[in-house]
Design a protein around this motif. Structure first.
Motif, short mmCIF file in Angstrom:
data_model
loop_
_atom_site.label_atom_id
_atom_site.label_comp_id
_atom_site.label_asym_id
_atom_site.label_seq_id
_atom_site.Cartn_x
_atom_site.Cartn_y
_atom_site.Cartn_z
N PHE A 130 -2.44 -25.30 20.74
CA PHE A 130 -3.85 -24.94 20.73
C PHE A 130 -4.07 -23.44 20.89
CE2 PHE A 130 -4.43 -29.42 21.15
CZ PHE A 130 -5.70 -29.68 20.65
N GLY A 131 -3.04 -22.65 20.70
CA GLY A 131 -3.22 -21.20 20.69
C GLY A 131 -3.17 -20.54 22.05
N PHE A 132 -2.51 -21.15 23.02
CA PHE A 132 -2.34 -20.54 24.33
C PHE A 132 -0.97 -19.86 24.42
CE2 PHE A 132 -5.62 -23.64 25.16
CZ PHE A 132 -6.44 -23.02 26.08
N ILE A 133 -0.91 -18.78 25.17
CA ILE A 133 0.35 -18.10 25.45
C ILE A 133 0.48 -17.94 26.95
CG2 ILE A 133 0.47 -16.89 23.24
CD1 ILE A 133 -0.61 -14.42 24.63
N ALA A 143 -2.18 -14.56 44.25
CA ALA A 143 -1.76 -15.29 45.45
C ALA A 143 -1.14 -16.63 45.12
CB ALA A 143 -2.96 -15.49 46.38
N GLN A 144 -1.55 -17.24 44.00
CA GLN A 144 -1.06 -18.58 43.71
C GLN A 144 0.36 -18.57 43.15
OE1 GLN A 144 -4.59 -18.57 41.71
NE2 GLN A 144 -3.82 -18.95 39.68
N SER A 145 0.79 -17.46 42.54
CA SER A 145 2.17 -17.29 42.08
C SER A 145 2.64 -18.46 41.23
CB SER A 145 3.10 -17.10 43.29
OG SER A 145 2.73 -15.96 44.02
N GLN A 146 1.81 -18.90 40.33
CA GLN A 146 2.18 -19.97 39.42
C GLN A 146 2.76 -19.35 38.15
OE1 GLN A 146 1.97 -23.26 39.77
NE2 GLN A 146 0.60 -23.62 41.47
N ASN A 147 3.88 -19.88 37.67
CA ASN A 147 4.48 -19.35 36.45
C ASN A 147 4.17 -20.23 35.24
OD1 ASN A 147 5.97 -21.58 37.08
ND2 ASN A 147 7.97 -20.57 37.07
N ASN A 148 3.24 -21.14 35.38
CA ASN A 148 2.88 -22.02 34.27
C ASN A 148 1.42 -21.84 33.90
OD1 ASN A 148 2.10 -23.05 36.71
ND2 ASN A 148 2.71 -25.15 36.31
N GLN A 149 0.96 -20.60 33.93
CA GLN A 149 -0.39 -20.27 33.52
C GLN A 149 -0.38 -19.82 32.06
OE1 GLN A 149 -2.55 -17.61 36.12
NE2 GLN A 149 -1.29 -18.19 37.87
N PHE A 150 -1.49 -20.11 31.37
CA PHE A 150 -1.62 -19.74 29.97
C PHE A 150 -3.02 -19.16 29.76
CE2 PHE A 150 1.38 -23.18 30.30
CZ PHE A 150 2.40 -22.85 29.43
N LEU A 176 -5.49 -17.14 22.97
CA LEU A 176 -5.36 -15.90 22.20
C LEU A 176 -6.70 -15.18 22.06
CD1 LEU A 176 -2.96 -17.11 19.36
CD2 LEU A 176 -2.41 -15.60 21.27
N SER A 177 -7.79 -15.91 22.16
CA SER A 177 -9.11 -15.28 22.09
C SER A 177 -9.50 -14.62 23.40
CB SER A 177 -10.17 -16.33 21.72
OG SER A 177 -10.27 -17.31 22.74
N GLY A 178 -8.79 -14.95 24.49
CA GLY A 178 -9.14 -14.43 25.80
C GLY A 178 -10.23 -15.20 26.49
N ASN A 179 -10.69 -16.29 25.88
CA ASN A 179 -11.82 -17.05 26.42
C ASN A 179 -11.45 -17.95 27.59
OD1 ASN A 179 -14.10 -16.29 24.91
ND2 ASN A 179 -13.39 -17.47 23.16
N THR A 180 -10.25 -18.51 27.56
CA THR A 180 -9.93 -19.65 28.42
C THR A 180 -8.56 -19.50 29.06
OG1 THR A 180 -11.23 -21.04 26.93
CG2 THR A 180 -9.80 -22.16 28.49
N PHE A 181 -8.46 -19.99 30.30
CA PHE A 181 -7.19 -20.08 31.01
C PHE A 181 -6.77 -21.55 31.10
CE2 PHE A 181 -9.48 -16.45 32.88
CZ PHE A 181 -8.63 -15.43 32.50
N LEU A 182 -5.47 -21.75 31.14
CA LEU A 182 -4.92 -23.10 31.24
C LEU A 182 -3.77 -23.06 32.23
CD1 LEU A 182 -5.62 -25.77 29.68
CD2 LEU A 182 -3.58 -25.36 28.32
N LEU A 183 -3.68 -24.09 33.06
CA LEU A 183 -2.60 -24.16 34.04
C LEU A 183 -2.07 -25.58 34.10
CD1 LEU A 183 -2.28 -22.45 37.44
CD2 LEU A 183 -2.05 -24.93 37.39
N ILE A 184 -0.75 -25.71 34.14
CA ILE A 184 -0.11 -27.01 34.31
C ILE A 184 0.24 -27.16 35.78
CG2 ILE A 184 1.79 -28.50 33.59
CD1 ILE A 184 2.08 -26.78 31.09
N PRO A 185 -0.50 -27.97 36.53
CA PRO A 185 -0.23 -28.10 37.97
C PRO A 185 1.08 -28.83 38.21
CG PRO A 185 -1.93 -29.65 37.29
CD PRO A 185 -1.63 -28.81 36.09
N THR A 186 1.90 -28.26 39.07
CA THR A 186 3.20 -28.86 39.37
C THR A 186 3.37 -29.16 40.84
OG1 THR A 186 4.16 -26.64 39.54
CG2 THR A 186 4.34 -27.78 37.42
#
Length: 279
Positions: free
Chosen positions: A130-133, A140-147, A150-160
């Motif tokens: 879906f175009g996330f990088i 502070a959250q130090s998550q390495n699974n954030q995306f 490409l448009s800069g509109n939206t953030f995505l995170l896979i909670p682990t």
């Protein structure tokens, strides 16, 4: 990963006083990840800082790059007492039951120690589709699974895993009594909100499979520098969220189709490696 340096804020000498700041930036550029620049200032005018940032954005556009503003802590997860309680992500569940078939659970045929990583790789493939990088904001959250999209509109995170509250700053009892706050992060309504999203309390507190979705509130029409840029386009944001949610719900069988495609690609790679090893 990050380098730090002094930043000259007033590059055009508009101010009659000393203005300065600090900058953190990635030491290495990775084309598969978002390149991040963190600007911090205490002795600077907001208008002059804005002129500096927009000047960078225009220069980036002339080089074929896109630069947008993002919060220093995109998801505002309750990992510290400074977390913003007014911002909270939306949980988008993934219908994994539609992918199981005759199996009791996903990746049943693989070793148990590898199942979590395989699930993470599949969810990452969905995000990339879906175009996330990847976006490794130093927060502070130090998550390495954030995306980030490409448009800069939206953030995505896979909670682990839940937040580590051991690193949260200690607040004095006098300060807490003055403002009526609780030092226990588990008692925070913000923490309870995130827990309700990610944890399935009905089935033995199992972690639900899905994504945390949050819009970038810092983009505005001023960031729409290009004629085809989707940044700050609210209709595009709504369409993207609706399409992503429908995909994760397996509407029209799209999630299952993508799952089967990933399985076939994985089998072909394994077969190719086996043939190469035999040769």
């Amino acid at each position: 990963m990050f380098k730090e340096s002094h930043l000259e804020i007033d590059v055009q000498s508009k101010s009659d006083r000393v203005e300065w700041g600090h900058i953190k930036y990635h030491s290495v550029y990775n084309p598969n990840m978002a390149y991040e620049i963190n600007v911090q200032w205490a002795a600077a005018s907001g208008a002059i800082v804005a002129d500096l940032i927009f000047g960078w954005a225009r220069k980036a556009q002339s080089c074929g790059l896109q630069m947008v503003a993002i919060p220093a802590d995109p998801f505002a997860l309750p990992c510290s007492l400074k977390s913003d309680p007014l911002r909270g992500p939306v949980f988008v569940p993934v219908d994994v039951e539609s992918l199981m078939g005759h199996r009791s659970y996903l990746f049943e045929e693989f070793e148990e120690s590898t199942r979590e990583q395989r699930l993470m790789l599949f969810l990452e493939a969905v995000a990339l589709k879906f175009g996330f990088i990847r976006c490794t904001v130093k927060s502070a959250q130090s998550q390495n699974n954030q995306f980030i999209h490409l448009s800069g509109n939206t953030f995505l995170l896979i909670p682990t895993h839940p937040c580590d509250h051991s690193a949260a700053p200690v607040v004095s009892q006098s300060h807490l009594s003055k403002f009526g706050s609780s030092p226990d992060p588990s008692a925070s309504p913000h923490q309870e909100y995130i827990s309700r999203l990610v944890v399935n309390h009905i089935h033995s507190h199992e972690t639900r499979v899905g994504f945390l979705w949050l819009r970038n509130h810092m983009v505005s029409r001023r960031w729409k520098l290009g004629p085809t840029c989707a940044t700050s386009d609210e209709s595009f944001q709504n369409k993207l969220f609706s399409d992503f949610t429908a995909f994760c719900k397996n509407e029209d069988g799209r999630l299952l189709t993508f799952w089967n495609y990933c399985v076939e690609v994985s089998k072909s790679i394994i077969k190719e490696e086996y043939v190469r090893g035999a040769a």
